[in-house]
Write a protein that holds these residues in place. Structure first.
Motif, short mmCIF file in Angstrom:
data_model
loop_
_atom_site.label_atom_id
_atom_site.label_comp_id
_atom_site.label_asym_id
_atom_site.label_seq_id
_atom_site.Cartn_x
_atom_site.Cartn_y
_atom_site.Cartn_z
N SER A 69 0.83 -1.21 0.00
CA SER A 69 0.00 0.00 0.00
C SER A 69 0.86 1.25 0.00
CB SER A 69 -0.93 -0.01 1.22
OG SER A 69 -1.79 -1.13 1.18
N ARG A 70 1.92 1.25 0.84
CA ARG A 70 2.80 2.42 0.87
C ARG A 70 3.53 2.60 -0.46
NH1 ARG A 70 3.72 0.53 6.23
NH2 ARG A 70 5.58 -0.62 5.55
N ALA A 71 3.99 1.48 -1.03
CA ALA A 71 4.67 1.59 -2.33
C ALA A 71 3.72 2.10 -3.41
CB ALA A 71 5.24 0.22 -2.73
N LEU A 72 2.48 1.62 -3.36
CA LEU A 72 1.50 2.09 -4.34
C LEU A 72 1.19 3.57 -4.15
CD1 LEU A 72 -0.41 1.32 -6.64
CD2 LEU A 72 -2.11 0.70 -4.93
N ALA A 73 1.12 4.01 -2.88
CA ALA A 73 0.89 5.43 -2.61
C ALA A 73 2.05 6.28 -3.14
CB ALA A 73 0.69 5.66 -1.12
N ARG A 74 3.29 5.78 -2.91
CA ARG A 74 4.44 6.51 -3.44
C ARG A 74 4.42 6.56 -4.97
NH1 ARG A 74 7.14 3.69 0.81
NH2 ARG A 74 7.81 2.08 -0.67
N GLN A 75 4.07 5.46 -5.58
CA GLN A 75 4.00 5.45 -7.04
C GLN A 75 2.94 6.42 -7.55
OE1 GLN A 75 3.33 1.41 -8.24
NE2 GLN A 75 5.36 0.70 -7.60
N ARG A 76 1.79 6.45 -6.88
CA ARG A 76 0.75 7.38 -7.31
C ARG A 76 1.18 8.83 -7.12
NH1 ARG A 76 -4.54 4.32 -4.64
NH2 ARG A 76 -4.65 2.61 -6.19
N ALA A 127 5.19 17.45 -16.23
CA ALA A 127 5.02 17.38 -17.68
C ALA A 127 4.11 18.50 -18.17
CB ALA A 127 4.47 16.01 -18.07
N SER A 128 3.04 18.77 -17.40
CA SER A 128 2.14 19.85 -17.79
C SER A 128 2.86 21.20 -17.73
CB SER A 128 0.92 19.86 -16.86
OG SER A 128 0.07 20.93 -17.17
N ARG A 129 3.67 21.40 -16.65
CA ARG A 129 4.42 22.65 -16.54
C ARG A 129 5.43 22.80 -17.67
NH1 ARG A 129 4.25 27.81 -15.22
NH2 ARG A 129 6.27 28.62 -14.52
N LEU A 130 6.14 21.71 -17.99
CA LEU A 130 7.11 21.76 -19.08
C LEU A 130 6.42 22.03 -20.41
CD1 LEU A 130 9.50 18.81 -18.14
CD2 LEU A 130 9.97 21.26 -17.99
N GLU A 131 5.25 21.44 -20.59
CA GLU A 131 4.52 21.68 -21.83
C GLU A 131 4.11 23.15 -21.95
OE1 GLU A 131 0.66 19.84 -24.24
OE2 GLU A 131 1.21 19.11 -22.24
N ARG A 175 1.63 11.60 -9.98
CA ARG A 175 1.01 12.94 -9.97
C ARG A 175 2.05 14.03 -10.18
NH1 ARG A 175 -2.18 10.62 -5.76
NH2 ARG A 175 -0.76 11.48 -4.20
N ARG A 176 3.21 13.89 -9.50
CA ARG A 176 4.27 14.89 -9.69
C ARG A 176 4.76 14.89 -11.13
NH1 ARG A 176 6.14 12.79 -4.73
NH2 ARG A 176 7.75 11.61 -5.84
N ASP A 177 4.92 13.71 -11.70
CA ASP A 177 5.37 13.64 -13.09
C ASP A 177 4.36 14.29 -14.03
OD1 ASP A 177 7.59 12.33 -12.18
OD2 ASP A 177 6.86 10.32 -12.70
N ARG A 178 3.07 14.05 -13.77
CA ARG A 178 2.06 14.67 -14.62
C ARG A 178 2.08 16.18 -14.49
NH1 ARG A 178 -1.08 10.16 -12.94
NH2 ARG A 178 -2.08 11.42 -11.32
N ALA A 179 2.23 16.68 -13.23
CA ALA A 179 2.28 18.13 -13.03
C ALA A 179 3.52 18.73 -13.70
CB ALA A 179 2.28 18.44 -11.53
#
Length: 253
Positions: free
Chosen positions: A154-161, A171-175, A165-169
């Motif tokens: 569960s903790r690993a899944l939370a870290r992955q999520r 990527a959006s900022r870089l775009e 989310r950080r990667d998506r943010a």
């Protein structure tokens, strides 16, 4: 009596509808009652059964004579008793209902404890009831290990999520930054092109001014030659003339 009436007469020798019929059983001399129907062959059910039995015996002739079943051993592995008596007459395969139940019952599987790291075999009683662990302590330890592993997952899944989310943010900022930089580059290119056009126009204007100044200097020199040096006595005029008319530098000196 008319001819039509004579044609409708029933001959005396023809049998009537209710004529008496004899029973088809050779051992019976009785007549078949009209109440049994027009297709009845026998006078009673007893004669019918006797005729059927006689027909069955005639068909069964030549068959193998019946022999009583012989006692045989019980088919359950490990049982040496014989099947006889009432169970033999019923063509049973086992000597008793207990043997039959034991033969058809599914033996409890023997397997090792399901907890990782424990190789102890599960007792028969626990295995019969679906137990997977050799003892209650192993069951508690296995539940604790599963809970710990679930918490880690569960903790690993939370870290992955969170990372997703950080990667998506990011990527959006870089775009967005890339789109802004592209727009600014286009603006700079447009400004550079405009500056180049203005520079070309200024160069053309400067060339025109220089040609006009050279023409003016030539006219002034011609006037000076025609009317004397008083027109070029001014220092600024002489500097302009010597700049645009290099051929008069030695002459002026």
């Amino acid at each position: 009596m008319s001819g039509m009436e004579r044609g409708m007469e029933i001959p005396a020798e023809s049998p009537s509808v209710d004529a008496v019929r004899r029973c088809a059983n050779p051992d019976c001399e009785k007549a078949v009652s009209p109440a049994r129907g027009p297709r009845a062959k026998y006078c009673s059910r007893t004669c019918t059964n006797r005729a059927a039995a006689r027909s069955h015996r005639s068909r069964a002739r030549g068959r193998r004579a019946w022999a009583p079943p012989c006692p045989h051993s019980c088919e359950r592995p490990g049982c040496d008793r014989l099947v006889d008596g009432e169970r033999l007459r019923r063509r049973a395969k086992f000597c008793s209902s207990e043997c039959e139940r034991m033969a058809h019952s599914r033996p409890a599987p023997v397997h090792a404890c399901a907890r990782v790291g424990c190789g102890v075999a599960v007792p028969v009683e626990r295995a019969r009831h679906g137990g997977r662990y050799c003892s209650d302590q192993c069951a508690r330890l296995a539940r604790r290990e599963r809970s710990t592993a679930h918490s880690k997952r569960s903790r690993a899944l939370a870290r992955q999520r969170s990372a997703a989310r950080r990667d998506r943010a990011l990527a959006s900022r870089l775009e967005a930054l890339s789109a802004d930089a592209t727009a600014r580059i286009k603006q700079l290119e447009a400004g550079t092109a405009a500056i180049a056009r203005e520079k070309a126009e200024l160069e053309e204007i400067a060339l025109g001014h220089e040609a006009a100044a050279r023409d003016l200097a030539g006219w002034l020199w011609q006037l000076a030659c025609a009317y004397g040096d008083q027109i070029v006595a001014h220092e600024r005029v002489r500097m302009i003339l010597t700049h645009y008319l290099p051929e008069i530098r030695g002459h002026g000196a």
